[in-house]
Design an enzyme around this catalytic site. Structure first.
Site, PDB file in Angstrom:
ATOM      1  N   SER A 111     -16.684  14.236 -26.931  1.00 43.25           N
ATOM      2  CA  SER A 111     -16.826  14.378 -25.490  1.00 43.25           C
ATOM      3  C   SER A 111     -15.446  14.510 -24.832  1.00 43.25           C
ATOM      4  CB  SER A 111     -17.629  13.189 -24.946  1.00 43.25           C
ATOM      5  OG  SER A 111     -17.952  13.357 -23.590  1.00 43.25           O
ATOM      6  N   HIS A 136     -19.626  18.472 -25.916  1.00 42.22           N
ATOM      7  CA  HIS A 136     -20.904  18.645 -25.224  1.00 42.22           C
ATOM      8  C   HIS A 136     -20.645  18.730 -23.725  1.00 42.22           C
ATOM      9  CE1 HIS A 136     -21.653  13.971 -24.878  1.00 42.22           C
ATOM     10  NE2 HIS A 136     -20.584  14.357 -24.223  1.00 42.22           N
TER      11      HIS A 136
END
EC number: 3.4.21.92
Length: 207
Positions: A111, A136
């Site tokens: 992330s 993501h």
């Protein structure tokens, strides 16, 4: 009850920071291990990316710039990600300071951790061979009245678009591919991350 004390001790021991003692002609001096590594211009970003983490990393980057604006800084990352705003504070400071900031993933950069890994100076982004990288889109948990949810949704969409464009800039991928590849959790090996442009080198030994 007899087994509780050892478990408590183990939990406390995990939070202990080792102390390094250096001896010179002027006597002994002790440092916690992170302060000693800071002298070598190594900054650790470990655990969740939050405001506290960001404040510590930003302060260390600014301090090292003031110490020597021409010498590289190394940012070692082992993080599952976290707050976008906290991560962007680190990102902007990495771009702001004069020294190149080299990044290295050990363990996991997911992330916002992966975003910061990719944001290191070009040619100076590394991962260890068994590290994992995951990208993501930003996560949101909108609550409240319909108008509040709409405001939060617009902000999340803005952040997603902004992060996609920045990631495209740092990886060399086009924005459309970044958008597709970050639609869901996308895990990569070190070699995959190198091929994607998130890092430049897979390091097996220190040069």
């Amino acid at each position: 009850m007899a087994s509780q004390a050892p478990r408590d001790f183990e939990a406390q021991a995990l939070g202990l920071v080792p102390i390094v003692v250096e001896t010179s002609g002027r006597g002994e001096r002790s440092y916690d291990i992170y302060s000693r590594l800071l002298k070598e211009r190594i900054v650790f970003m470990v655990g969740e990316v939050n405001d506290q983490t960001a404040n510590l990393v930003v302060a260390q980057l600014l301090f090292l710039e003031s110490e020597n604006p021409d010498k590289d800084i190394s940012l070692y990352i082992n993080s599952p990600g976290g707050s976008v705003s906290a991560g962007m504070a680190i990102y902007d400071t990495m771009q702001f300071v004069k020294p190149d900031v080299s990044t290295l993933c050990m363990g996991l950069a997911a992330s916002m951790g992966a975003f910061l890994l990719a944001s290191g100076a070009k040619g100076k982004r590394y991962a260890l061979p068994n590290a994992r990288v995951m990208i993501h889109q930003p996560l949101g948990g909108a609550r409240g009245q319909a108008s509040d949810i709409e405001i939060q949704a617009r902000e999340i969409l803005y952040l997603r678009d902004r992060l996609n464009h920045l990631l495209a800039h740092h990886t060399g991928q086009d924005v459309e591919r970044i958008a597709r590849d970050t639609d869901r959790d996308n895990f990569m090996s070190s070699e995959d991350a190198k091929a994607y442009g998130l890092i430049d080198h897979v390091s097996t030994k220190r040069p």
